[in-house]
Scaffold this active site. Sequence first.
Site, PDB file in Angstrom:
ATOM      1  N   ASP A   1      58.083  54.666  68.516  1.00 34.07           N
ATOM      2  CA  ASP A   1      59.552  54.249  68.842  1.00 34.07           C
ATOM      3  C   ASP A   1      59.341  52.770  69.594  1.00 34.07           C
ATOM      4  OD1 ASP A   1      62.314  54.235  70.444  1.00 34.07           O
ATOM      5  OD2 ASP A   1      62.518  55.271  68.617  1.00 34.07           O
TER       6      ASP A   1
ATOM      7  N   TYR B   1      67.985  47.735  72.846  1.00 29.06           N
ATOM      8  CA  TYR B   1      68.371  47.386  71.391  1.00 29.06           C
ATOM      9  C   TYR B   1      69.112  46.191  71.113  1.00 29.06           C
ATOM     10  CZ  TYR B   1      67.515  52.355  70.311  1.00 29.06           C
ATOM     11  OH  TYR B   1      66.666  53.484  70.049  1.00 29.06           O
TER      12      TYR B   1
ATOM     13  N   HIS C   1      59.472  62.605  64.812  1.00 32.28           N
ATOM     14  CA  HIS C   1      59.587  61.479  65.680  1.00 32.28           C
ATOM     15  C   HIS C   1      59.180  61.766  67.195  1.00 32.28           C
ATOM     16  CE1 HIS C   1      60.992  57.594  66.765  1.00 32.28           C
ATOM     17  NE2 HIS C   1      61.526  57.951  67.962  1.00 32.28           N
TER      18      HIS C   1
END
Lengths: 391, 396
Positions: free
Chosen positions: A179, A312, A364
Amino acid sequence: MSSEQSFTLAIPDADLDILRKKLELVRLPDELEDANWDYGVPLADVQRLVARWRSGFDWRATEAKINQLPQFTRDIEVDGFGKLNIHYVHQKSSAPDAIPLIFIHGWPGHFWEVSKILPLLTSSSEKSPSFHVVALSLPGFGFSEAPKKKGFSVAQFAEVSHKLMLALGYNEYVAQGGDWGHLAARNMAYKYPEHVKAWHTNFPFCQPPSPLKNPFLFLRFMVTPFSKRDWAGIHRMMDWVKNGQGYSGIQQTRPQTHGYSLADSPVSLLAWIYDKLVAWTDDYKWDDDEVLSWVSIYWFSRAGPAASSRIYAEFHKEPSGVPPYTSVPLGISYFPKEIIPVPKLWTRTIGNVVFDFQHEAGGHFAAYERPEDLVDDLRSMFSKERGLKLF
Amino acid sequence: MPHSEKPFKLSVPDADIDYLRKKLEFTRFPDHPDGMDWQYGVPIENVRRLVARWKDGFDWRAAEARINQFPQFTRDIEVEGFGTLNIHYVHKKSEAKGAIPLLFVHGWPGHFMEVSKILPLLTSNAGHHAKFHVVALSLPGFGFSEAPKKKGFKIRQFAEVGHKLMLALGYNKYVVQGGDWGFTISRNIAYYYGPEYVKAWHTNMPYTGPPTFAADPLLYLQYLVTPLSPQDVQGLKRNEHWYAEGRGFTWIQQTRPQTIGSLLADSPTGLLAWIYEKLIVWVDHYHWTDDEVLEWVSIYWYSRAGPAASVRIYYEYYHDFEASQPPWSPVPFGASHFPKDVFYSPSLWVRALGNVVYEVRHDVGGHFAAHEQPEILVDDIRALCELEVVSKEFDY
C-alpha cells in the site's frame, strides 16, 4: 544525543469514556432488504461490532498485547516540516548477521500489521536469514505525530523512514512495504541507493510498460498473452476501478470534509475501515475483537483518524510521487486477492526484480493474513543460496 | 374513492432535539494543519462555528415554524414493485384562473424547502404573467417522505412517484421543474408521461455529454462541424476540473452508500461538513447565514428515513446508467444555464436532451438556483410557460 524514549501504549481513561459515551449515543443508518454487501457494509455487521465495542471489547487487553512489542518514539527532522515525533516498534534479532529491515504500512493499516511476521523474522536460525525489524507508525498514523503543514507526501514518508533507520544505527538496510508502504519503500530505494540494499513489496503498483519509457518491455508486453491468472487479476482491477475506489476518490480530493466524521463518529470510522478489512482480504476470518482492536488504533491514534487520509490528497496533488525505475534489487510477492493484481510483466517497470513468487491465497494485508508466506518469501529472497550481495 | 392525504405539520420530538444537542456536546474535531484551505475540504473554523451555533443558539422550533408556513401534506403513492410509499409534499394553489400545475423536484443535497422562495412568486395572483399551482415533494428517502425498502429504486421510480402525485392531486396536465437529481427526474417524467400529461419541463442544470450518432445522427453531424465557442471551451475546462477534483462524494455514494451511511447517520458534524461543502462550493457568491445552513442541514439530520437513505439514488443511477438517460422527447423543454453550477453544457449538446423551446444563459447564479436567484428562475419558468406551445394547453 538521541531523543529516543521507550513507549508504552496507555490511552487515558477519559478517552475510553468518550468512546463509550459516543457508542451509547450511536445512531445507525437504515438498510435496504437483502442488501448484503451490495451497497457497502451490512448493517447487521455494524450493529454487532458496535454492541461489542460498547461493552465486551477490552481495549486494555489489546493494549497489553500491543505492548508486548518493544516500542519507542524519537524525533526525526524532516526537510521543510521541522521535527516530528515518530513512534516505532524495534526488535533486534540475536543472530550476528541479521539484516536490518524496515516494515512500512499503508492505509487503513498500521504498525501492528508487523505483529505476526516480527517473531518469525527476528528468530535466529542456521538455515535462513534473520532480521532486525523496525516498524514505524507513518506520520499522521498510529502513535506518530502528524505533519503540521500541507504538502507532506510519499517523499516525506521515505525521508522519515530512512532517517529513522540511520538514527537506529542501520546505515545499510532493506525495506518492505505494501500500500503506501510500497511507494515509501520505492522512493527510499530510488533516493537512498547507498543505504537501501534491497526492497520488497506485496503491492506492485505499476502501469503497463510504455513504449517510451520501457521499449523492450513494451515489445515483450505486446507479444506476451495474458495468462489465466493475469486475466483474473485484470478483472479484479477493473472491478476496483469501477466499484472499489470511492474511498480514494473522496480522500484524495476532500479529506478534510470527510475527516470530520472519522474524527467524531466511531461507527463511521468502523464502517469505513471494516469495508476494506473484508473487501481486500482473501476470506480472512476476522474475529470481532480483532476488527475492533484494529479500528481502535485509528480511533485512539495520536493525530486522530482524519490525519491518515490526507496522504491521498497530497499524493494526488503532487505529480512526482512515483519514482522512475531503480536498479536496487527488488522482491515481489503476488497475492491473488490484492486490490490491483497486475500481470507480472508489468512489474518489471518498477525496478530490478531479483525475486518474485506467486501465492495461491492472500490479499492486501499480506503480513497479517499470510505471515508465514510473506516471511518465507523474505527468507528466500535474502537466503545465502540466492547470493544477493548486499552487505 | 378515499385518498390517504393528510395535512402535515413538521414537529420533531423534543427527545430528538435533545439527542442532537447531546451528540454535538461530545463532538471530537479532527486536527487541522496549517495552510489547509478549501482545497482539502471544509476549513475547521467554519465547522467549529457552525457546531457551536447548532448546539446553542440555533432555534430549530423557529425554523420549524417557518417551514410550517408552507401548506404540507402526506399521502400514499403506490409504486410498481415497491408497494406504497408515504410521500410528503408542499402544495399551494394559485387563486388565478388557468393557473398551471407545476411539480418542483429537488436533488441532493437539496430538499423540498428549496421551493420556499419561488413558491410565493409562482403562486402569486399579481401581475399579468403565468400563474402556477405549486407542488414540491420530498423525494422518497429525503426530507419527510418514506424511503423505499427494496433495492433497485431507480430514476424511473422517482419519476413514477412525481407523476402519480400530480395525478392524485387532480392535475392531469402539468409542467415539471428541477435541477440536480430534479433534472434527471424531470427529464424522465417528461419522456414517460409527456406529452399526454406533461406539457413542458424546465431545468436549471441541463447536463449532458456531447451528442452521439446513435441517439441523434443529425445533431451529431452538427456537433462535428460546429466549433466550440470560447465560452464553451472555458466551461468544459471547468467540467474537467470538476471530474478531477469535485466529485469524490459521488464516487463513494454511487459505490458504497451503506458504508458512507454510518457517517451521515451518526455524526451531525460529519453530516454538516458533508453538506456544507456543497452549499459553499456550488453557489455564486451566495451569503449563507449560519442559521440558514443549520436549518438546511437539520432537515437532513431529522429526515424521516435518516440521511443515509438520501444517497442511494447515486448507487441506483450508477448501476442503471443507460436506462436513466431516456431518448429525446418532443415535450417542450426549457433550459436555464447558471454560470457557477457544477456542469457546463454547450447549447448544441442541450438539444440532445429534448425539444428546446426556451434557453437562456445567465451571468449570475449557481447550483441552487431556486434558492440563490429565485426571481431569475421564476422569470424563466414563466417565460417558458407563456410560450404558445405550452400556454395553449392551459386556460391561461
